[in-house]
Design a protein around this motif. Structure first.
Motif, PDB file in Angstrom:
ATOM      1  N   ARG A 493       0.854  -1.186   0.000  1.00  0.00           N
ATOM      2  CA  ARG A 493       0.000   0.000   0.000  1.00  0.00           C
ATOM      3  C   ARG A 493       0.894   1.242   0.000  1.00  0.00           C
ATOM      4  NH1 ARG A 493      -0.471  -1.464   5.714  1.00  0.00           N
ATOM      5  NH2 ARG A 493       0.210   0.280   7.061  1.00  0.00           N
ATOM      6  N   ALA A 494       0.332   2.344  -0.450  1.00  0.00           N
ATOM      7  CA  ALA A 494       1.056   3.613  -0.380  1.00  0.00           C
ATOM      8  C   ALA A 494       1.204   4.006   1.090  1.00  0.00           C
ATOM      9  CB  ALA A 494       0.317   4.696  -1.150  1.00  0.00           C
ATOM     10  N   LEU A 495       2.403   4.402   1.461  1.00  0.00           N
ATOM     11  CA  LEU A 495       2.687   4.720   2.858  1.00  0.00           C
ATOM     12  C   LEU A 495       2.908   6.213   3.087  1.00  0.00           C
ATOM     13  CD1 LEU A 495       5.148   1.778   3.608  1.00  0.00           C
ATOM     14  CD2 LEU A 495       2.814   2.024   4.488  1.00  0.00           C
ATOM     15  N   ASP A 496       2.720   7.023   2.045  1.00  0.00           N
ATOM     16  CA  ASP A 496       3.074   8.434   2.180  1.00  0.00           C
ATOM     17  C   ASP A 496       2.219   9.169   3.203  1.00  0.00           C
ATOM     18  OD1 ASP A 496       0.899   8.088   0.507  1.00  0.00           O
ATOM     19  OD2 ASP A 496       1.530   9.586  -0.971  1.00  0.00           O
ATOM     20  N   ARG A 497       0.914   8.860   3.244  1.00  0.00           N
ATOM     21  CA  ARG A 497       0.060   9.557   4.206  1.00  0.00           C
ATOM     22  C   ARG A 497       0.441   9.198   5.639  1.00  0.00           C
ATOM     23  NH1 ARG A 497      -6.222   9.585   2.949  1.00  0.00           N
ATOM     24  NH2 ARG A 497      -5.300  10.644   1.141  1.00  0.00           N
ATOM     25  N   GLU A 498       0.694   7.928   5.886  1.00  0.00           N
ATOM     26  CA  GLU A 498       1.118   7.514   7.225  1.00  0.00           C
ATOM     27  C   GLU A 498       2.476   8.125   7.583  1.00  0.00           C
ATOM     28  OE1 GLU A 498      -0.403   3.014   7.745  1.00  0.00           O
ATOM     29  OE2 GLU A 498       0.180   3.593   5.713  1.00  0.00           O
ATOM     30  N   LEU A 499       3.351   8.189   6.588  1.00  0.00           N
ATOM     31  CA  LEU A 499       4.654   8.806   6.812  1.00  0.00           C
ATOM     32  C   LEU A 499       4.496  10.260   7.230  1.00  0.00           C
ATOM     33  CD1 LEU A 499       7.856   8.392   6.378  1.00  0.00           C
ATOM     34  CD2 LEU A 499       7.444   9.725   4.300  1.00  0.00           C
ATOM     35  N   GLN A 500       3.660  11.008   6.531  1.00  0.00           N
ATOM     36  CA  GLN A 500       3.462  12.421   6.862  1.00  0.00           C
ATOM     37  C   GLN A 500       2.869  12.591   8.253  1.00  0.00           C
ATOM     38  OE1 GLN A 500       4.641  15.025   5.234  1.00  0.00           O
ATOM     39  NE2 GLN A 500       5.512  13.624   3.716  1.00  0.00           N
ATOM     40  N   GLU A 501       1.961  11.707   8.625  1.00  0.00           N
ATOM     41  CA  GLU A 501       1.391  11.782   9.980  1.00  0.00           C
ATOM     42  C   GLU A 501       2.457  11.517  11.030  1.00  0.00           C
ATOM     43  OE1 GLU A 501      -1.824   9.024   9.921  1.00  0.00           O
ATOM     44  OE2 GLU A 501      -3.168  10.357   8.795  1.00  0.00           O
ATOM     45  N   LEU A 502       3.357  10.588  10.749  1.00  0.00           N
ATOM     46  CA  LEU A 502       4.449  10.309  11.680  1.00  0.00           C
ATOM     47  C   LEU A 502       5.408  11.495  11.775  1.00  0.00           C
ATOM     48  CD1 LEU A 502       5.180   6.621  10.673  1.00  0.00           C
ATOM     49  CD2 LEU A 502       4.261   7.383  12.878  1.00  0.00           C
ATOM     50  N   ILE A 503       5.711  12.108  10.637  1.00  0.00           N
ATOM     51  CA  ILE A 503       6.590  13.284  10.636  1.00  0.00           C
ATOM     52  C   ILE A 503       5.963  14.395  11.463  1.00  0.00           C
ATOM     53  CG2 ILE A 503       7.575  15.105   9.192  1.00  0.00           C
ATOM     54  CD1 ILE A 503       7.798  12.973   6.949  1.00  0.00           C
ATOM     55  N   HIS A 504       4.676  14.616  11.264  1.00  0.00           N
ATOM     56  CA  HIS A 504       3.975  15.633  12.060  1.00  0.00           C
ATOM     57  C   HIS A 504       4.049  15.281  13.547  1.00  0.00           C
ATOM     58  CE1 HIS A 504       1.050  18.686  13.144  1.00  0.00           C
ATOM     59  NE2 HIS A 504       0.349  17.771  13.783  1.00  0.00           N
TER      60      HIS A 504
END
Length: 516
Positions: A493-504
């Motif tokens: 799955r695309a992980l970019d949204r989860e990555l951005q939430e983790l960065i935030h």
């Protein structure tokens, strides 16, 4: 872009010592800034302005007050034009470029400038301090371009945007929208200032942009130092590593406090005060075995860098300084940002090494040749569908790219001094560029750390499937937190949204570990 939370406590600015944490608390909206209420403080501020007034009546010569600026210091200003000079200074310095500083960065800059003027030796009026304080109180934030300062003779160009806003010129961010400074000042019940002699110079001829940014950078670096330690413990356990590498007796033999602290934290995370030696593998690869030595360099640097940043934060750093008690005007070079330049060049180097460490650890975790039984690319897929699923293959590529860019940014800015302004500013600090570089390295390293949170969540659970040993309680609790934020990657799955939430989450304290 508004402040994160409503503040509950107040930081008093009256010339007493301010800390990095207080600056960042104001910058993030956790606390408010307020000028000190004591009459003695106000009298100290007024004394400098009154002495300057007397000096001008006596035809005294003061750089930037009765003379032009920089190499124009030999130009005498006619007495009927002295009042116009401050406005010319911020006007012709309105030549910034690049991205605008964020609201958080802008608040930190305003606090740093206000605290410097509160030292009481800049010759400014009380009204100027109040106007600057009210920008913070009402969150009226000058739109400041980030590029255009060489970091000596102060952060002249970026700070010109602060001076202009106090006078009702240029633009601000107010109540969620970009608006003119004049409209925002009117909305909060203030009139534009008419700057007194020396006040534009006092506002602009200082190190407050680089210092405000340095405060933010320092705290973010401290968070990464702690998180990379926790992630190392996760990666040691997930890769079936040898906990003996973090033995207390071993680290007593090399008495650097930073590596000793990192090793103790890893030991406690692994619950391995007296670990059994791994007979199959006496020594893990350096990115695991030497992790405390890498992390500990930043850990040992942070107290020293705090001292440099906080000394600059609590300094009067414009020129000239005004000594009302001794009735002297002191011409010097306190605007030179060499200490912040050193701090930020050092910080970005040590932080980039954390990115490199985590990148190397991830490379081991995803490679079946080195991860000691974990699936390739940490894929959670099993059975026939495993053939079409690729786990964290792309994550590892992205982490490698972010790491490479962080490492590329580590060239020290301070060695690139340029002679400017007709060779008056012939040796400059480049401290503001160093601070901006440091923030970029931190941004990239936070992206690496966020990627490693995904990898840790994946690797710990996959190791649990095949391990005969229970996951140590500190890491079990951490995995539970990760599991609530990141579902196991089974199907691609695309992980970019989860990555951005983790960065935030990293930047807002969601993943803080080891409070002390």
């Amino acid at each position: 872009m508004a402040m994160q939370t409503k503040s509950t406590t107040t930081v008093i600015l009256d010339g007493s010592r301010l800390t990095i944490e207080e600056v960042v608390d104001i910058a993030t909206g956790r606390r408010r800034a307020s000028l000190g209420p004591s009459e003695a403080f106000r009298q100290r501020i007024d004394a400098g302005a009154q002495f300057l007034d007397r000096l001008l009546l006596e035809d005294g010569v003061v750089y930037g007050v009765t003379t032009g600026y920089g190499d124009s210091c030999t130009v005498q200003i006619p007495s009927d034009l002295i009042a116009e000079l401050p406005h010319h200074l911020y006007t012709y310095h309105g030549i910034g470029a690049g991205r605008l500083f964020t609201p958080e960065e802008t608040r930190a800059i305003l606090v740093a400038r206000l605290n410097s003027l509160c030292q009481g030796v800049s010759g400014v009026s009380w009204e100027l301090l109040v106007q600057l304080e009210q920008l913070l109180v009402h969150d009226v934030l000058p739109l400041i371009p980030s590029e255009g300062s060489v970091g000596a003779s102060g952060d002249l160009t970026p700070l010109s945007y602060v001076a202009a806003v106090l006078c009702g010129e240029r633009e601000v961010w107010y109540q969620g929208a970009k608006t003119s400074a004049a409209e925002a000042l009117k909305a909060i019940g203030l009139k534009p200032l008419r700057l007194r002699p020396k006040e534009a110079l006092a506002l602009m001829n200082g190190t407050s942009v680089m210092t405000g940014l340095a405060c933010i950078a320092w705290l973010r670096a401290q968070s990464l130092e702690r998180l990379s330690t926790r992630l190392t413990a996760c990666n040691v356990w997930a890769s079936d590593g040898n906990a003996h590498h973090f033995d207390e007796k071993l680290f007593q033999a090399k008495p650097h406090a930073g590596p000793q602290l990192a090793a103790r934290r890893i030991r406690e995370d692994l619950m391995s005060e007296k670990p059994a030696r791994n007979e199959l593998r006496l020594q893990d690869r350096y990115s695991l075995r030497c992790a405390p030595h890498v992390i500990g360099v930043l850990g040992d640097a942070l107290p020293f860098l705090r001292q440099l940043i906080e000394n600059e934060l609590n300094s009067a750093n414009d020129n000239p300084l005004i000594d009302p008690e001794g009735e002297r005007v002191l011409h010097g070079g306190h605007f030179y940002g060499g200490h912040i330049a050193l701090a930020m060049d050092t910080l970005k180097n040590a932080v980039a090494n954390l990115a490199d460490l985590m990148d190397r650890q991830l490379a081991l975790l995803v490679d079946q040749r080195y991860n000691h039984g974990l699936p390739s690319n940490l894929s959670g897929s099993t059975g026939p569908r495993a053939a079409i699923n690729h786990g964290l293959k792309a994550l590892q590529i992205s982490v490698s790219a972010w790491t490479a860019e962080a490492l590329k940014q580590t060239m020290p800015a301070s060695v690139f001094s340029r002679s400017t302004e007709c060779h008056n500013q012939d040796k400059v600090s480049m401290g503001t560029i160093a601070a901006r570089d440091a923030l970029r390295v931190l941004e990239l390293t936070e992206q690496v750390a966020a990627g490693m949170l995904i990898a840790a969540r994946q690797a710990l659970e996959l190791r649990l499937r095949i391990s005969e040993l229970p996951l140590p309680a500190p890491l079990r609790n951490f995995l539970d937190e990760l599991s609530r934020a990141i579902p196991l990657v089974v199907e691609d799955r695309a992980l970019d949204r989860e990555l951005q939430e983790l960065i935030h989450g990293l930047r807002t304290g969601r993943w803080e570990v080891y409070s002390a």
